[in-house]
Write an enzyme that holds these catalytic residues in place. Structure first.
Site, PDB file in Angstrom:
ATOM      1  CG  ASP A  41      40.268 -34.681  16.196  1.00  5.96           C
ATOM      2  OD1 ASP A  41      39.962 -35.727  15.608  1.00  5.96           O
ATOM      3  OD2 ASP A  41      39.449 -34.012  16.861  1.00  5.96           O
ATOM      4  CG  ASP A  99      46.736 -28.519   9.047  1.00  8.53           C
ATOM      5  OD1 ASP A  99      46.899 -29.703   8.716  1.00  8.53           O
ATOM      6  OD2 ASP A  99      47.304 -27.561   8.473  1.00  8.53           O
ATOM      7  CB  SER A 171      32.795 -32.269   9.982  1.00  5.87           C
ATOM      8  OG  SER A 171      32.158 -33.168  10.852  1.00  5.87           O
ATOM      9  CD1 TRP A 173      25.188 -28.950   7.309  1.00  3.85           C
ATOM     10  CD2 TRP A 173      26.319 -29.949   8.969  1.00  3.85           C
ATOM     11  NE1 TRP A 173      24.484 -28.755   8.479  1.00  3.85           N
ATOM     12  CE2 TRP A 173      25.148 -29.355   9.510  1.00  3.85           C
ATOM     13  CE3 TRP A 173      27.171 -30.638   9.822  1.00  3.85           C
ATOM     14  CZ2 TRP A 173      24.822 -29.428  10.860  1.00  3.85           C
ATOM     15  CZ3 TRP A 173      26.847 -30.706  11.171  1.00  3.85           C
ATOM     16  CH2 TRP A 173      25.700 -30.110  11.669  1.00  3.85           C
ATOM     17  CD  GLU A 208      34.076 -36.167  11.506  1.00  4.56           C
ATOM     18  OE1 GLU A 208      33.307 -35.188  11.604  1.00  4.56           O
ATOM     19  OE2 GLU A 208      34.224 -36.995  12.423  1.00  4.56           O
TER      20      GLU A 208
END
Length: 321
Positions: A41, A99, A171, A173, A208
């Site tokens: 990620d 991020d 993500s 849901w 996601e």
């Protein structure tokens, strides 16, 4: 009717398919890298001190540094120790999917803290004047989700639009969401509308890791679809849609809404590069780049850093040259 040979039959079938479907069968390899490539990620930025930094899931937000975006060296972690509030959401204080962005004279690092398979989750934020590992000051929770919520507060991504600051996240849901932030605090505005940007038609709504960038008059939503974190069995892939408004609605090149499972396929696994996803987009020296992780099929499925130039077609859609 005359029976066609195999080659002629295949050619006839391909001729009936849209051009985008044919193009999606091949993908470029990532930029050749050296040094410490293990990552998950990634968020990448060219710091004002001239170095490139990549923060990632793992450790206390793992860090890699480079001087040329080709060779990467281990640089420890963003934090020297985890903030205490992380333990409310993960008993090992294990943060995910950071991020990195820059505004108002500071670097801003957003990240998520959660546990696998639950949406009892929180997004936090920290700031630094330099963006370097070990220089971050944590400011606590930005936005949270609980088991009663239809969204999951992980995988944050920041974008500025029309004078406002926004954070996409999500993500499973029901997929990707967005909320407005207070630009002074960097945290969600109390009571702000939670916009819905993308989902899949059926549970578990496997989409996601959003990343949103503006190009021309459109905002482009990149997201990771299907299964992450299973080594060579991962099926992660990157899809994209666009909208003239940052809050949507986002559609793919056929006009299908991302809220109905749409999304142009930009990058999927190929050869040794399995499960491409966990992406972010960054700009460097006037060029756009796509950062992501893949699982190396020639190295026991080890997750590694992928970097590709991000181009733009005449019709505005992104491509990987």
């Amino acid at each position: 009717m005359k029976r066609l040979g195999l080659a002629a039959t295949l050619a006839a079938v391909l001729a009936l398919l849209p051009a985008t479907a044919r193009a999606d069968t091949t993908y470029p390899d990532p930029l050749p890298l050296t040094g410490q490539q293990i990552i998950h990620d990634p968020t990448v930025h060219h710091l004002k001190n001239g170095r490139y930094v990549a923060y990632s899931t793992g450790g206390i937000i793992g860090a890699r540094l480079s001087t040329d975006m080709r060779r990467w060296d281990d640089a420890g972690n963003a934090f020297t120790e985890p903030p205490g509030w992380w333990y409310e959401y993960n008993d090992k204080a294990d943060p995910w999917a950071p991020d990195l962005s820059y505004r108002d004279g500071r670097y801003w690092l957003y990240y998520a803290v959660s546990s696998w398979g639950t949406n009892h989750s929180a997004i936090g934020v920290a700031t630094s004047r330099t963006g370097m590992p070990g220089t971050w000051t944590d400011h606590g929770k930005v936005f949270t989700s609980e088991k009663t919520d239809p969204w999951n507060a992980i995988d944050p991504a920041i974008v500025r639009a029309d004078g406002k600051l926004w954070m996409s996240f999500g993500s499973y849901w029901t997929g990707i969401r967005m909320v407005e932030l207070n630009p002074k605090t960097g945290k969600a505005i109390p009571g702000a509308t939670v916009h819905h940007l993308a989902t899949r038609p059926d549970a578990p709504y496997a989409v996601e890791g959003p990343s949103i960038v503006k190009h021309g008059r459109y905002y482009y939503l990149f997201a990771s679809y299907d299964a992450c974190c299973q080594g060579v069995n991962s099926t992660y892939k990157i899809r994209v849609g666009r909208s003239t408004k940052v809050t949507g609605p986002y559609v793919d090149s056929t006009g299908k809404p991302l809220l109905e499972g749409g999304g142009d396929l930009l990058l999927a696994g190929h050869g040794r590069y399995v499960g491409t996803g966990g992406e972010s987009v960054f700009r460097d020296k006037g060029k756009d780049w796509l950062a992501y992780h893949y699982y190396d099929a020639e190295d026991n499925g080890t997750p590694k850093l992928g970097l590709n130039r991000l181009g733009w077609k005449a019709d505005g859609w992104p491509s990987l040259p």
